[in-house]
Design a protein around this motif. Structure first.
Motif, PDB file in Angstrom:
ATOM      1  N   ASP A  88       0.831  -1.205   0.000  1.00 29.15           N
ATOM      2  CA  ASP A  88       0.000   0.000   0.000  1.00 29.15           C
ATOM      3  C   ASP A  88       0.861   1.248   0.000  1.00 29.15           C
ATOM      4  O   ASP A  88       1.798   1.360   0.792  1.00 29.15           O
ATOM      5  CB  ASP A  88      -0.910   0.038   1.237  1.00 29.15           C
ATOM      6  CG  ASP A  88      -2.066  -0.946   1.145  1.00 29.15           C
ATOM      7  OD1 ASP A  88      -2.577  -1.139   0.028  1.00 29.15           O
ATOM      8  OD2 ASP A  88      -2.445  -1.511   2.179  1.00 29.15           O
ATOM      9  N   ARG A  89       0.525   2.184  -0.852  1.00 28.49           N
ATOM     10  CA  ARG A  89       1.164   3.503  -0.802  1.00 28.49           C
ATOM     11  C   ARG A  89       0.521   4.376   0.257  1.00 28.49           C
ATOM     12  O   ARG A  89       1.167   5.240   0.832  1.00 28.49           O
ATOM     13  CB  ARG A  89       1.067   4.181  -2.161  1.00 28.49           C
ATOM     14  CG  ARG A  89       1.802   3.456  -3.278  1.00 28.49           C
ATOM     15  CD  ARG A  89       1.812   4.268  -4.561  1.00 28.49           C
ATOM     16  NE  ARG A  89       2.535   3.574  -5.614  1.00 28.49           N
ATOM     17  CZ  ARG A  89       2.911   4.160  -6.745  1.00 28.49           C
ATOM     18  NH1 ARG A  89       2.627   5.427  -6.963  1.00 28.49           N
ATOM     19  NH2 ARG A  89       3.561   3.468  -7.658  1.00 28.49           N
ATOM     20  N   LEU A  90      -0.776   4.182   0.487  1.00 31.79           N
ATOM     21  CA  LEU A  90      -1.514   4.990   1.446  1.00 31.79           C
ATOM     22  C   LEU A  90      -1.836   4.162   2.683  1.00 31.79           C
ATOM     23  O   LEU A  90      -2.020   2.952   2.604  1.00 31.79           O
ATOM     24  CB  LEU A  90      -2.815   5.501   0.809  1.00 31.79           C
ATOM     25  CG  LEU A  90      -2.676   6.230  -0.536  1.00 31.79           C
ATOM     26  CD1 LEU A  90      -4.055   6.615  -1.076  1.00 31.79           C
ATOM     27  CD2 LEU A  90      -1.793   7.464  -0.387  1.00 31.79           C
ATOM     28  N   ALA A  91      -1.911   4.807   3.836  1.00 33.39           N
ATOM     29  CA  ALA A  91      -2.244   4.103   5.078  1.00 33.39           C
ATOM     30  C   ALA A  91      -3.616   3.447   4.944  1.00 33.39           C
ATOM     31  O   ALA A  91      -4.566   4.066   4.449  1.00 33.39           O
ATOM     32  CB  ALA A  91      -2.234   5.088   6.245  1.00 33.39           C
ATOM     33  N   ALA A  92      -3.719   2.198   5.384  1.00 30.70           N
ATOM     34  CA  ALA A  92      -4.960   1.449   5.222  1.00 30.70           C
ATOM     35  C   ALA A  92      -5.184   0.542   6.418  1.00 30.70           C
ATOM     36  O   ALA A  92      -4.240   0.129   7.100  1.00 30.70           O
ATOM     37  CB  ALA A  92      -4.915   0.613   3.937  1.00 30.70           C
ATOM     38  N   THR A  93      -6.449   0.217   6.676  1.00 26.98           N
ATOM     39  CA  THR A  93      -6.819  -0.662   7.783  1.00 26.98           C
ATOM     40  C   THR A  93      -7.567  -1.876   7.251  1.00 26.98           C
ATOM     41  O   THR A  93      -8.488  -1.747   6.436  1.00 26.98           O
ATOM     42  CB  THR A  93      -7.701   0.069   8.812  1.00 26.98           C
ATOM     43  OG1 THR A  93      -6.939   1.125   9.411  1.00 26.98           O
ATOM     44  CG2 THR A  93      -8.163  -0.882   9.914  1.00 26.98           C
ATOM     45  N   LEU A  94      -7.157  -3.050   7.715  1.00 30.03           N
ATOM     46  CA  LEU A  94      -7.843  -4.304   7.417  1.00 30.03           C
ATOM     47  C   LEU A  94      -8.709  -4.658   8.625  1.00 30.03           C
ATOM     48  O   LEU A  94      -8.240  -4.629   9.769  1.00 30.03           O
ATOM     49  CB  LEU A  94      -6.821  -5.412   7.170  1.00 30.03           C
ATOM     50  CG  LEU A  94      -7.351  -6.844   7.172  1.00 30.03           C
ATOM     51  CD1 LEU A  94      -8.171  -7.110   5.920  1.00 30.03           C
ATOM     52  CD2 LEU A  94      -6.217  -7.840   7.296  1.00 30.03           C
ATOM     53  N   THR A  95      -9.965  -5.010   8.384  1.00 35.33           N
ATOM     54  CA  THR A  95     -10.870  -5.429   9.455  1.00 35.33           C
ATOM     55  C   THR A  95     -11.504  -6.761   9.095  1.00 35.33           C
ATOM     56  O   THR A  95     -11.920  -6.976   7.948  1.00 35.33           O
ATOM     57  CB  THR A  95     -11.977  -4.387   9.686  1.00 35.33           C
ATOM     58  OG1 THR A  95     -11.380  -3.116  10.001  1.00 35.33           O
ATOM     59  CG2 THR A  95     -12.894  -4.804  10.834  1.00 35.33           C
ATOM     60  N   VAL A  96     -11.559  -7.676  10.072  1.00 35.14           N
ATOM     61  CA  VAL A  96     -12.266  -8.940   9.892  1.00 35.14           C
ATOM     62  C   VAL A  96     -13.718  -8.716  10.307  1.00 35.14           C
ATOM     63  O   VAL A  96     -14.001  -8.415  11.460  1.00 35.14           O
ATOM     64  CB  VAL A  96     -11.642 -10.064  10.734  1.00 35.14           C
ATOM     65  CG1 VAL A  96     -12.404 -11.372  10.522  1.00 35.14           C
ATOM     66  CG2 VAL A  96     -10.171 -10.250  10.367  1.00 35.14           C
ATOM     67  N   THR A  97     -14.633  -8.847   9.365  1.00 40.27           N
ATOM     68  CA  THR A  97     -16.031  -8.519   9.622  1.00 40.27           C
ATOM     69  C   THR A  97     -16.872  -9.797   9.783  1.00 40.27           C
ATOM     70  O   THR A  97     -16.366 -10.908   9.722  1.00 40.27           O
ATOM     71  CB  THR A  97     -16.600  -7.679   8.467  1.00 40.27           C
ATOM     72  OG1 THR A  97     -16.586  -8.469   7.263  1.00 40.27           O
ATOM     73  CG2 THR A  97     -15.777  -6.419   8.249  1.00 40.27           C
ATOM     74  N   GLY A  98     -18.169  -9.615   9.975  1.00 39.54           N
ATOM     75  CA  GLY A  98     -19.119 -10.725  10.009  1.00 39.54           C
ATOM     76  C   GLY A  98     -18.791 -11.753  11.081  1.00 39.54           C
ATOM     77  O   GLY A  98     -18.432 -11.404  12.216  1.00 39.54           O
ATOM     78  N   SER A  99     -18.885 -13.020  10.720  1.00 35.70           N
ATOM     79  CA  SER A  99     -18.659 -14.106  11.674  1.00 35.70           C
ATOM     80  C   SER A  99     -17.195 -14.461  11.839  1.00 35.70           C
ATOM     81  O   SER A  99     -16.845 -15.347  12.624  1.00 35.70           O
ATOM     82  CB  SER A  99     -19.435 -15.351  11.226  1.00 35.70           C
ATOM     83  OG  SER A  99     -19.034 -15.733   9.909  1.00 35.70           O
ATOM     84  N   GLY A 100     -16.318 -13.786  11.091  1.00 32.42           N
ATOM     85  CA  GLY A 100     -14.894 -14.019  11.237  1.00 32.42           C
ATOM     86  C   GLY A 100     -14.356 -15.113  10.336  1.00 32.42           C
ATOM     87  O   GLY A 100     -15.068 -15.699   9.529  1.00 32.42           O
ATOM     88  N   ILE A 101     -13.063 -15.378  10.484  1.00 32.23           N
ATOM     89  CA  ILE A 101     -12.354 -16.351   9.659  1.00 32.23           C
ATOM     90  C   ILE A 101     -11.716 -17.383  10.582  1.00 32.23           C
ATOM     91  O   ILE A 101     -10.999 -17.021  11.516  1.00 32.23           O
ATOM     92  CB  ILE A 101     -11.269 -15.653   8.817  1.00 32.23           C
ATOM     93  CG1 ILE A 101     -11.935 -14.658   7.851  1.00 32.23           C
ATOM     94  CG2 ILE A 101     -10.416 -16.653   8.047  1.00 32.23           C
ATOM     95  CD1 ILE A 101     -10.954 -13.818   7.086  1.00 32.23           C
TER      96      ILE A 101
END
Length: 363
Positions: A88-101
């Motif tokens: 990523d060139r720009l700051a980014a956030t990953l989120t685990v949504t829903g019921s998860g993994i």
């Protein structure tokens, strides 16, 4: 993976794309944040739960300042392991949504830094960079916040695969989910072994056909990597693993060796050898160390070398020596030749010529 870089945005490869990965170069916020790019990563990351990974750009710029491509998502895999490349060139956030993994994720950062947040209410861990590793499970609400000019590699490991190896080590079923300490020091000796395996995996992924297309070799590699992960990184079962199991007896070793010799042309997992021997993987390891002064994995490798030598002697070979080595799971010809010479004191080609001469003389 970093053959060339953009000096202004070193997180992204410049000119050459990472080798061995299906890539999605992203220049549209809706594409990234809406997950539109996922089909471009196929045939990897096919499990539906991976679509619960959502990205959001935190570093907004004016339209005239936004680079043409501000993110790259890459995907590859070995067996049931899915491997992700993120830049990523720009700051980014990953989120685990829903019921998860349900999978576990092992992450190595090569540029920039990460801030990790586990399940809601859990502590947040900042400052994860090149010297700090991260391993976590994809529970709902998990977040990874990356700085701009960021690059990382992540290996997603199915929980069932990891539990299977842990059960084999413990000699019984796993009654509690594995909970790793999320951060660790890559410079610690056990973690160094794990990192070398990750580097070997990336090297193989660069090849036109990873592990020379050998299921035997790829399965053996996955087996080694997951057992190393369970041994190298602290988790809630580590104390149990550290306690010595019951010492193996020679009968167990004989049964294990018989199984290995009967399956030298097939993929062999340690838990399968332990099951055939009637013991746990831990007891198998202790037994080989005590009675053979080696490890089960080394014993498997030596048995394959012996099988190659026997084939060379008897003329049971179709094609080249390299073809024969591949038949028994050796995918790196130069490494195989060195191992063969170290074991038997001669090069495999010399053994083939000597065997051919003996057969002609008998006729």
């Amino acid at each position: 993976m970093q053959a060339g870089t953009d000096p202004n945005n070193p997180a992204l490869p410049h000119g050459e794309e990472p080798e061995g990965f299906r890539l999605a170069r992203i220049g549209d916020l809706q594409d990234l944040e809406g997950g539109v790019y996922w089909p471009r990563l196929q045939p990897h990351f096919l499990k539906p739960h991976f679509k619960l990974l959502r990205y959001k750009i935190q570093e907004r710029t004016g339209a005239d300042r936004t680079p043409k491509f501000f993110s790259v998502r890459g995907a590859s895999g070995v067996g049931d392991l899915d491997v992700a490349y993120v830049a990523d060139r720009l700051a980014a956030t990953l989120t685990v949504t829903g019921s998860g993994i349900p999978d576990y994720c092992l992450t190595a950062v090569s540029r920039g830094a990460l801030k990790f947040g586990g399940a809601p209410g859990a502590r947040t861990v900042p400052g994860i960079g090149r010297s700090v590793g991260l391993v976590y499970r994809g529970v709902p609400g998990t977040t990874l916040s990356a700085t701009g000019s960021h690059e990382r590699l992540s290996v997603w490991i199915p929980a069932t695969s990891l539990n299977q190896r842990l059960a084999a080590l413990l000699g019984g079923p796993v009654t509690k989910d594995i909970a790793f300490e999320p951060v660790f020091d890559w410079d610690a000796v056990p973690a160094q072994r794990l990192r070398r395996l990750m580097e070997l995996m990336v090297e193989e992924l660069r090849a036109p056909t990873p592990f020379a297309g050998s299921e035997l070799a790829s399965r053996s590699f996955i087996d080694l990597m997951l057992y190393t992960l369970l041994r190298a990184l602290p988790h809630n079962h580590s104390d149990h693993l550290a306690r010595a199991g019951s010492p193996a007896i020679p009968g167990i070793i004989r049964r294990a060796e018989a199984y290995i010799h009967a399956h030298v042309e097939e993929p062999i997992a340690l838990h399968e050898v332990a099951e055939a021997a009637g013991c746990s993987v831990r007891s198998l390891q202790l037994g080989f160390r005590r009675f053979r002064e080696t490890t089960p994995l080394a014993a498997i490798r030596f048995a394959r070398l012996v099988a190659v030598r026997d084939a060379l002697r008897t003329g049971d070979i179709a094609g080249t020596v390299t073809d024969l080595a591949l038949r028994f799971g050796f995918t790196n010809p130069s490494r195989f030749a060195l191992d063969y010479k170290a074991a038997f004191g001669e090069a495999p080609r010399d053994a083939l010529r000597r065997g051919s001469g003996h057969r002609r003389h008998r006729r």
